[in-house]
Design a protein around this motif. Structure first.
Motif, mmCIF file in Angstrom:
data_model
loop_
_atom_site.group_PDB
_atom_site.id
_atom_site.type_symbol
_atom_site.label_atom_id
_atom_site.label_comp_id
_atom_site.label_asym_id
_atom_site.label_seq_id
_atom_site.Cartn_x
_atom_site.Cartn_y
_atom_site.Cartn_z
ATOM 1 N N LEU A 1 0.813 -1.229 0.000
ATOM 2 C CA LEU A 1 0.000 0.000 0.000
ATOM 3 C C LEU A 1 0.841 1.271 0.000
ATOM 4 C CD1 LEU A 1 -2.907 -0.955 2.380
ATOM 5 C CD2 LEU A 1 -2.897 -0.867 -0.108
ATOM 6 N N ASN A 2 2.153 1.115 0.035
ATOM 7 C CA ASN A 2 2.960 2.325 0.101
ATOM 8 C C ASN A 2 3.926 2.429 -1.062
ATOM 9 O OD1 ASN A 2 2.906 4.546 1.831
ATOM 10 N ND2 ASN A 2 4.979 4.082 2.486
ATOM 11 N N ARG B 1 -5.860 4.240 2.659
ATOM 12 C CA ARG B 1 -4.642 4.978 2.965
ATOM 13 C C ARG B 1 -4.877 5.722 4.265
ATOM 14 N NH1 ARG B 1 0.179 5.271 1.181
ATOM 15 N NH2 ARG B 1 0.120 7.520 1.231
ATOM 16 N N PHE B 2 -3.939 5.579 5.192
ATOM 17 C CA PHE B 2 -4.069 6.307 6.455
ATOM 18 C C PHE B 2 -4.222 7.793 6.209
ATOM 19 C CE2 PHE B 2 -1.997 2.677 8.701
ATOM 20 C CZ PHE B 2 -3.006 2.496 9.622
ATOM 21 N N GLU B 3 -3.454 8.292 5.256
ATOM 22 C CA GLU B 3 -3.432 9.738 5.025
ATOM 23 C C GLU B 3 -4.661 10.209 4.257
ATOM 24 O OE1 GLU B 3 -1.079 7.630 4.232
ATOM 25 O OE2 GLU B 3 0.778 8.195 5.241
ATOM 26 N N ASP C 1 -5.060 10.627 1.197
ATOM 27 C CA ASP C 1 -4.577 11.724 0.363
ATOM 28 C C ASP C 1 -4.440 11.324 -1.105
ATOM 29 O OD1 ASP C 1 -2.518 9.965 0.593
ATOM 30 O OD2 ASP C 1 -1.003 11.427 1.187
ATOM 31 N N GLY D 1 -2.552 9.140 -2.195
ATOM 32 C CA GLY D 1 -1.151 8.825 -2.416
ATOM 33 C C GLY D 1 -0.899 7.342 -2.337
ATOM 34 N N PRO D 2 0.316 6.859 -2.237
ATOM 35 C CA PRO D 2 1.533 7.663 -2.204
ATOM 36 C C PRO D 2 1.814 8.317 -3.553
ATOM 37 C CG PRO D 2 2.069 5.338 -2.389
ATOM 38 C CD PRO D 2 0.587 5.427 -2.194
#
Lengths: 314, 462
Positions: free
Chosen positions: A166-167, A252-254, A256, A258-259
């Protein structure tokens, strides 16, 4: 209906044309469809027209809008995120929809056999479809976790080093669209299963007597007969994949996209532009582009269906 | 379906906004605090230590015999313990019997979406809590009343506040609010890990090299499975790596300052301490995805974490007796610097009860309100006298060296408060993320980001 007719006869004396209409069957017909037509007009049609108009303004929700002509549409050509969002949406859609339909078809055929515990499996496959996407996202984030995830653990058993699903900009979008395949599978299976069960048994038997094998029966009788259902799940699948937003937002935690914008889909970008940057004008412009994309894809699907779908006439 | 819902929402807010009187967004010359500016708090702090307390009660012009009015107040303060801000509202209601307050509190994460949708729909709270970054944006859109005339009319005493906490809410010439709280980033340390490693706790004398050496010592793969289980440090919010190396996000000419050697060097350190296996002292992006920074610290597997006073209450609750922790000064790379934030109460420019709203703002940010909020342990009071006395005593001795938080005001800087900050951030951060993943050099990432940021600034006339 009989009651209406009796009612009409009683009241027949005073005859203006409006009154006449109000007592006619047509009046009752329109009355019955009025709720859905009205809700369509108020909540869909006017909204579509309004967002089309908003796309010609610089409206920021708080101050009053100013007319800016085609500025928002010109911005599409200079905005670096817009093509990225289009590409991400295309990858997401063309990965998840064909694969999803294919897997749903496979499982529906299997579930259509006389196997033990069939209701159990049907419930099992439908559960993801009715689960909250936030809960689904949480579970899959754990599955995909780099150091503690079960996926990397299983891969580790085969000597594959951990992947940061996921990142990593290369894997994240496919990882998320895999979840969407899993989540939407149940809905597609139900539709296809219903179609499979509508396939007349006598046709299958007749083919069997004529010496058609399992594969021949599937490709020459079953598939053509359920092709309208396959068409339906493909069209709805494309539409919902192009509009997808919940999983890319929640996984996504953020939150946003992203990444590095790797999960910024069109729907996510529209949300961000409209509600995070408060640029309603540009946000609705993007929404209209998305609308046109869906319109074109559905139009193409609608037209090629005649070549593939059995028992369709136009 | 989602599209339908989305469009429905748009049309609803569009239709409702017609009832919203048009707002004049023209503003005077810019008078914002530029980010990177060192605050003048410490000198004031000392002043307060020595000086006499200012007179508590202001002369109020409110007519207590007037007909009752109702004002709506929306806040995000103290969502962890709703009773704290509620007590401020209750005290106001008691002191002003003819002002009814319709009070609502929302979590910070939902707050601004809710506020924007409400403003667009013409349902605007008379008084809104605001952080200074969002304040810049809302002020630029004309949503906030300039409080300067109110302050001047009453000759309202602003000297009781730390000057920079007042100034940080001045945007484009508008005093958008009065300060309710502020906070500052310092290092929180796990004393048990320091004791275990035999390292003395950090103090003012620490320089960046000391932090690196200590953190390196405490970064370990305890069970030998190749995964680091204990980290010496957490790399905080990225702007801090820009500021503490003496660079700016937006330079004095109002353009992107991230492509300067100082900014690149600072951000390179951020990349190196998380990504480079030789220099690694902090979890990288993917490790933070597995367990968040606070979770790691509260779980006892991080030695030093930079965060603010807002962490104190959750840390007290979640860490309990499992290990000893404390506060230490923020150790900077180069120039002493740390981030300072602030919240205010602002007034809607379309409020119909401006006089009552002004009374509420004065009360809630004044001595009574600030004292109540401080006793609830929510951030730090911008009123000097209360910060120096009540803030420390409200903590009941944990963390022991909380004074380092107030000391940090001497080297604090304000993060970016540009009206386009959100959009700039979303340009810069994806580029920086590529650098943090090692797929792009910091220099390339920042040069791409700066091009886009400058284009954005030009597009909207900044």
């Amino acid at each position: 209906m009989r009651n209406f007719i009796i009612f009409r006869k009683k009241e027949n004396k005073k005859n203006t044309s409006l009154k006449k209409f109000s007592k006619s069957d047509m009046f009752w017909g329109y009355s019955f469809i009025a709720p859905s037509i009205l809700s369509f007009l108020i909540f869909n049609f006017i909204a579509i027209i309004a967002s089309f108009l908003i796309s010609f303004t610089d409206w920021r929700l708080i101050a009053s809008p100013n007319f800016v002509g085609l500025a928002n549409y010109q911005k599409l050509f200079t905005d670096p995120v817009f093509p990225k969002a289009m590409i991400n949406t295309a990858i997401y859609t063309f990965f998840s929809v064909p694969l999803g339909v294919f897997m749903a078809l496979l499982l529906a055929v299997v579930l259509n056999q006389k196997i033990r515990g069939l209701p159990f499996f049907r419930v099992l496959y439908y559960t993801p479809a009715i689960s909250s996407s936030v809960a689904v996202a949480m579970v899959w984030m754990w599955i995909y976790s780099t150091d503690y995830g079960i996926l990397n653990y299983i891969l580790g058993l085969f000597g594959i080093s951990p992947v940061d699903w996921l990142n990593n900009t290369k894997t994240v979008l496919l990882a998320v669209s895999t979840v969407s395949i899993w989540k939407d599978l149940g809905f597609k299976i139900i539709i296809l299963l219903a179609a499979l069960q509508d396939v007349p048994k006598d046709m299958i038997e007749a083919a069997e007597i004529d010496g058609a094998g399992w594969w021949k029966r599937l490709t020459h009788i079953t598939m053509p007969l359920i092709s309208p259902a396959i068409f339906f799940v493909s069209v709805t699948g494309f539409i919902s994949a192009i509009q997808s937003m919940d999983l890319v937002y929640n996984m996504r935690f953020e939150q946003d996209g992203g990444p590095a914008r790797a999960t910024t889909t069109m729907a996510f970008y529209i949300y961000q532009v409209a509600f995070s940057y408060l640029r309603m004008g540009y946000g609705t412009t993007l929404a209209i582009i998305m609308f046109l994309v869906i319109l074109i894809i559905t139009y193409i699907q609608w037209h090629v269906r005649k070549r593939f779908i059995y028992l369709e006439s136009d | 379906m989602k599209k339908i819902l989305f469009i429905t929402l748009i049309v609803c807010v569009f239709a409702l906004s017609a009832c919203n009187p048009s707002q004049d967004t023209e503003s005077g010359e810019t008078d914002t605090i530029t980010e990177g500016e060192t605050s003048d708090i410490e000198s004031e702090m000392e002043e307060a230590d020595e000086g006499e307390a200012d007179e508590v009660e202001e002369e109020s012009v409110w007519d207590f015999n007037a007909d009752p009015v109702t004002i709506s107040v929306l806040s995000f303060f103290s969502t962890d313990d709703l009773s704290v801000e509620q007590s401020v509202v209750d005290a106001f209601a008691e002191a002003y019997p003819n002002i009814n307050v319709e009070y609502d509190n929302l979590a910070f994460g939902d707050y601004f979406d809710f506020l924007v949708t409400n403003i667009a729909g013409g349902v605007v709270p008379d008084v809104m809590a605001m952080n200074f970054e969002q304040g810049a944006r809302f002020a630029a859109m004309g949503a906030l009343e300039d409080l300067t005339p109110y302050i001047e009319a009453e000759n309202y005493n602003l000297d009781k506040y730390f000057t920079s906490t007042v100034d940080m809410h001045r945007h484009e010439g508008i005093q958008s609010g009065l300060p309710a709280t502020f906070s500052i980033v310092v290092n929180f340390i796990n004393k048990d890990l320091f004791d275990e490693a035999g390292i003395a706790y950090p103090d003012e004398t620490w320089v960046w090299e000391d932090l690196i050496a200590a953190a390196k010592e405490m970064t370990k793969d305890i069970d030998g499975d190749g995964i680091i289980d204990q980290f010496g440090y957490i790399a905080g919010w990225w702007p801090n790596f820009v500021f503490q190396n003496g660079a700016q996000i937006i330079n004095d000419e109002g353009r992107c300052g991230l492509n300067t050697p100082e900014a690149i060097e600072g951000l390179q350190i951020y990349v190196d301490i998380t990504l480079d296996s030789e220099q690694k002292i902090a979890p990288d992006r993917s490790e933070l995805n597995d367990a968040g920074d606070w979770d790691r610290f509260q779980g006892g597997s991080v030695a030093i974490i930079p965060t603010g006073p807002w962490a104190i209450t959750p840390f007290k609750e979640n860490i309990g007796d499992s290990f000893e922790w404390d506060v230490a000064p923020f150790t900077s790379i180069n120039e002493p610097s740390t981030l300072m934030y602030g919240n205010s109460y602002t007034m809607s420019s379309t409020s119909e009860q401006k006089a009552a709203a002004w009374e509420f703002i004065k009360f809630a940010t004044g001595e009574r309100g600030s004292t109540l909020r401080q006793s609830g342990g929510y951030e730090i009071s911008p009123i000097r006298e209360i910060a120096t006395s009540d803030f420390i005593s409200s903590l009941n001795g944990v963390p022991e060296n909380a004074h380092y938080i107030l000391d940090a005001t001497s080297y604090a800087t304000l993060p970016c408060a540009h009206p386009l900050w959100q959009e700039m951030h979303d340009i810069i951060w994806p580029e920086l993320e590529m650098a943090l993943q090692g797929t792009k050099s910091v220099e390339d990432a920042m040069s791409t980001a700066c091009q886009a940021v400058d284009a954005l600034l030009e597009e909207y006339g900044y």
